[in-house]
Design an enzyme around this catalytic site. Sequence first.
Site, PDB file in Angstrom:
ATOM      1  N   LYS A   1      67.290  21.764  39.585  1.00  0.00           N
ATOM      2  CA  LYS A   1      67.807  23.048  39.589  1.00  0.00           C
ATOM      3  C   LYS A   1      69.343  23.284  40.130  1.00  0.00           C
ATOM      4  O   LYS A   1      69.622  24.146  38.669  1.00  0.00           O
ATOM      5  CB  LYS A   1      66.919  23.835  40.367  1.00  0.00           C
TER       6      LYS A   1
ATOM      7  N   GLN B   1      61.270  26.303  47.287  1.00  0.00           N
ATOM      8  CA  GLN B   1      60.807  24.872  47.011  1.00  0.00           C
ATOM      9  C   GLN B   1      59.292  24.553  47.698  1.00  0.00           C
ATOM     10  O   GLN B   1      59.133  24.623  48.791  1.00  0.00           O
ATOM     11  CB  GLN B   1      61.384  23.620  46.615  1.00  0.00           C
TER      12      GLN B   1
ATOM     13  N   ASP C   1      60.728  32.957  40.816  1.00  0.00           N
ATOM     14  CA  ASP C   1      59.611  32.288  40.276  1.00  0.00           C
ATOM     15  C   ASP C   1      58.858  32.737  39.691  1.00  0.00           C
ATOM     16  O   ASP C   1      57.673  32.181  39.674  1.00  0.00           O
ATOM     17  CB  ASP C   1      59.607  31.552  41.552  1.00  0.00           C
TER      18      ASP C   1
HETATM   19  N1  GUN Z   1      56.528  23.312  43.641  1.00  0.00           N
HETATM   20  C1  GUN Z   1      56.158  22.958  42.065  1.00  0.00           C
HETATM   21  N2  GUN Z   1      56.780  23.407  40.999  1.00  0.00           N
HETATM   22  C2  GUN Z   1      57.253  24.650  41.550  1.00  0.00           C
HETATM   23  C3  GUN Z   1      58.070  26.030  41.434  1.00  0.00           C
HETATM   24  O1  GUN Z   1      57.639  26.174  39.493  1.00  0.00           O
HETATM   25  N3  GUN Z   1      58.613  26.634  42.559  1.00  0.00           N
HETATM   26  C4  GUN Z   1      58.851  26.182  43.210  1.00  0.00           C
HETATM   27  N4  GUN Z   1      59.932  27.190  44.121  1.00  0.00           N
HETATM   28  N5  GUN Z   1      58.130  25.353  44.048  1.00  0.00           N
HETATM   29  C5  GUN Z   1      57.597  24.577  43.022  1.00  0.00           C
END
Ligand code: GUN
Length: 295
Positions: A54, A98, A121
């Site tokens: 990311k 995350q 998100d």
């Molecule tokens: N963990 C697995 N997928 C995601 C996601 O799309 N966003 C976040 N913040 N954590 C995750």
Amino acid sequence: MTAKLISGSEIARQIREELTGETARLKEKFNVVPGLVTILVGQNPASMSYVTAKQKASKEIGFHSIQENQSETMTEAELLALIDRYNRDPKIHGILVQLPLPKHINETRVLYAIDPKKDVDGFHPVNVGKMMIGEADYLPCTPAGIQQLLIRSGVKISGAEVVVVGRSNIVGKPIANILLQKQKGANATVTICHTGTVDMAFHTRRADILIVAAGKPKAVTADMVKEGAVVIDVGVNRIGMTPDGKARLCGDVDFETVKEKASLITPVPGGVGPMTITMLMMNTVKAAKLAAGIE
Ligand code: GUN
């Protein structure tokens, strides 16, 4: 029939190119630089690799980007204080925490603490509610990426029988919601299967579009798929290491047999994965524009 591959990597590359152009325009015309902070608590290897990807994408597109690597022992109060600091930072338009978080931290409290305007998100209940009524500012990234894969591959969604395997808050529930909206790129008839479903194959065999987010390798086999179906595999299962030390991945679909029945199929890796990150980038650009009142 042998399926054609839907290349998430290629579609993601196109969208990132569009976003790079849009980011340059925002900087030049409005002096606005989209800002994203990614917060990682602990050292879960999968989470570390997602956050690194990311960050890499956001730098390539030209964002102001910050990575917060926090210790496993961080308290919930400390994390809430960190989020509050970024909620008030005008240079930051998107905040991503995350998941999963260490067990001593309450995930719900953390997601509620993020300013919904910076919730790129799409996990805050305000944004979940807006999605539900077809008024979303930010769609959650993996489901938004799946919808883009379908649209940009020319798949007819309106009127299609969509079957989703999995009911997580991150993928199953939101993708079902997005595709049933009375909107462009949606308007499907949607069924959700889950661990309580009695006869899974009965449902999956009816699917024109089958979306699999079961969290289990080879959960969908060829006998469960209709001839000519479009199959989207959201699974990311780590099944050992490649000789060069990278994680070896497989999806939730038995790719080798299902590809002989489907008309279109996403590979793992290189399918949904690159789209998730790209949609986060798209949401961050949108957040920066909304904050600055730019259309
Ligand atoms: N963990 C697995 N997928 C995601 C996601 O799309 N966003 C976040 N913040 N954590 C995750």
